[in-house]
Scaffold this active site. Structure first.
Site, mmCIF file in Angstrom:
data_model
loop_
_atom_site.group_PDB
_atom_site.id
_atom_site.type_symbol
_atom_site.label_atom_id
_atom_site.label_comp_id
_atom_site.label_asym_id
_atom_site.label_seq_id
_atom_site.Cartn_x
_atom_site.Cartn_y
_atom_site.Cartn_z
ATOM 1 N N ALA A 176 -13.258 -6.071 29.943
ATOM 2 C CA ALA A 176 -13.084 -5.262 31.151
ATOM 3 C C ALA A 176 -11.729 -4.576 31.128
ATOM 4 O O ALA A 176 -11.242 -4.102 32.141
ATOM 5 C CB ALA A 176 -13.247 -6.117 32.404
ATOM 6 N N SER A 177 -11.106 -4.552 29.956
ATOM 7 C CA SER A 177 -9.821 -3.874 29.752
ATOM 8 C C SER A 177 -8.805 -4.270 30.814
ATOM 9 O O SER A 177 -8.442 -5.425 30.919
ATOM 10 C CB SER A 177 -10.016 -2.370 29.710
ATOM 11 O OG SER A 177 -10.874 -2.027 28.653
ATOM 12 N N HIS A 178 -8.398 -3.331 31.627
ATOM 13 C CA HIS A 178 -7.336 -3.559 32.611
ATOM 14 C C HIS A 178 -7.839 -4.126 33.934
ATOM 15 O O HIS A 178 -7.055 -4.354 34.832
ATOM 16 C CB HIS A 178 -6.605 -2.234 32.878
ATOM 17 C CG HIS A 178 -7.522 -1.193 33.422
ATOM 18 N ND1 HIS A 178 -8.325 -0.428 32.603
ATOM 19 C CD2 HIS A 178 -7.790 -0.815 34.681
ATOM 20 C CE1 HIS A 178 -9.036 0.396 33.358
ATOM 21 N NE2 HIS A 178 -8.743 0.182 34.612
ATOM 22 N N LYS A 227 -18.985 -2.541 26.468
ATOM 23 C CA LYS A 227 -18.776 -1.195 25.919
ATOM 24 C C LYS A 227 -19.630 -1.061 24.662
ATOM 25 O O LYS A 227 -19.645 -1.968 23.811
ATOM 26 C CB LYS A 227 -17.308 -0.986 25.548
ATOM 27 C CG LYS A 227 -16.356 -1.156 26.697
ATOM 28 C CD LYS A 227 -14.929 -1.064 26.200
ATOM 29 C CE LYS A 227 -13.939 -1.397 27.285
ATOM 30 N NZ LYS A 227 -12.549 -1.271 26.843
#
Length: 118
Positions: free
Chosen positions: A101-103, A112
């Site tokens: 979820a990256s950031h 992704k």
């Protein structure tokens, strides 16, 4: 209007709730597999994740869906998103999946997808 699962960079949410519930994740894996079979006789996907606690479970459910669609799956463990994009392009993978979820906050996660360029 139909519900949209993909945002600007994949599917994001709280693991265990739609769209990151097991049924949806498995369906996504099957759908990606069906798509890959339109261009590849024996598709092969790479799956990697960040260090979020929910990553291994999400990866396993997605892999099950891909395998139900007769896609070979290789797990890469913990890797960055750019590393997966690079490995997919430089190796014999038809798709790449990153569980991250990256950031976003630690309790979130995401999926992704990368396809090989044509």
């Amino acid at each position: 209007m139909a519900k949209q699962f993909f945002g600007t960079d994949g599917i994001r949410g709280v693991p265990g709730t739609p769209p990151l519930d097991d049924a949806t994740l498995q369906a996504v894996g099957r759908a990606v597999g069906a798509f890959l079979h339109k261009k590849h006789a024996r598709p092969h996907a790479l799956i990697a994740m960040d260090t979020r606690e929910s990553g291994p479970h999400i990866a396993a459910i997605l892999a099950a869906g891909l395998q139900q669609s007769d896609v070979a799956v290789t797990f890469a463990g913990v890797l960055t998103t750019p590393a997966v994009a690079c490995l997919v392009r430089q190796n014999d993978f038809d798709a790449g999946v990153v569980i991250s979820a990256s950031h976003n906050p630690f309790h979130d996660n995401g999926v992704k997808l990368f396809l090989t360029p044509e």
